[in-house]
Design an enzyme around this catalytic site. Structure first.
Site, PDB file in Angstrom:
ATOM      1  CB  THR A  65      -0.852  -0.165   1.446  1.00  0.00           C
ATOM      2  OG1 THR A  65      -1.386  -1.248   1.606  1.00  0.00           O
ATOM      3  CG2 THR A  65      -2.188   0.736   0.939  1.00  0.00           C
ATOM      4  CB  CYS A  66       4.119   1.761  -1.140  1.00  0.00           C
ATOM      5  SG  CYS A  66       5.498   3.248  -1.222  1.00  0.00           S
ATOM      6  CD  GLN A  67      -1.785   5.589  -4.569  1.00  0.00           C
ATOM      7  OE1 GLN A  67      -2.548   4.716  -3.979  1.00  0.00           O
ATOM      8  NE2 GLN A  67      -1.709   5.866  -5.773  1.00  0.00           N
TER       9      GLN A  67
END
Length: 210
Positions: A119-121
């Protein structure tokens, strides 16, 4: 009620409260011209080194800008450590942009899947821009189910490497390389592993530096 008077020792005059000060010889700072000359030379060398590093980083930033149209905050952050930044940029450039069996847009999509696992946008957004710039099919960005099955087959490997890499075994790799229409060659799969491991570690850098 008045406070008792407390005598505060003068700064930098008392070496220890448990040793008689008279027993400790007072050392005066040296005024030797030889030492002064050495110190001046060291300062000049530091200034020259800083200037050389800044010139080199400026050239690297120009190369990055010409390739990507921007110098990301991540690159600026890592450039605080110039020696590491040189190796980091050269390695990532080779993995993501040099010639190879895997198309450039596919490499970006593998990086997107890897960053999305954590979830590393921030990294997802950077790679989406490169993915589109490299001619990637924009519909793939609607979800992994829109991507080719060959890319979808990497999801279990990404999941294991992202959370429990020591569990990766032949049983996970063999089906991707044998007996399937959309199988990976050995060279391709090694390249895939390099992309996945690089972006797993970059997620840690991004989260660690906020």
């Amino acid at each position: 009620q008045t406070r008792p008077n407390i005598k505060i020792p003068e700064a930098n005059t008392k070496v220890s409260f448990y040793v008689d000060q008279s027993l400790i010889p007072l050392v005066q700072p040296s005024t030797s011209p030889i030492i002064d000359n050495i110190n001046n030379n060291n300062e000049n060398n530091d200034n020259n080194n800083d200037k050389t590093i800044n010139q080199h980083l400026s050239r690297v930033f120009q190369d990055i800008f010409m390739q990507l149209g921007r110098v990301s905050h991540l690159n600026r952050l890592i450039s605080i450590y110039p020696d590491y930044f040189d190796r980091y940029f050269a390695t990532l450039n080779t993995i993501m942009r040099d010639s190879g069996a895997i198309p450039l847009a596919w490499r970006n999509y593998i990086a997107i899947m890897t960053a999305a696992r954590h979830t590393c946008q921030y990294l997802v957004s950077l790679q989406e821009v490169e993915f589109i710039a490299n001619g990637g099919d924009i519909t793939w960005l609607d979800g992994v189910s829109f991507a080719p099955r060959k890319l979808q087959s990497l999801l279990p490997v990404i999941e294991i490497l992202a959370h429990q890499p020591w569990l990766l075994s032949v049983q996970h790799i063999e089906p991707l390389m044998k007996g399937q229409e959309a199988s990976w060659s050995l060279g391709e799969f090694v390249h895939v592993l390099l992309i996945i491991s690089s972006y797993i570690s970059l997620c840690g850098v991004v989260f660690g530096r906020g």
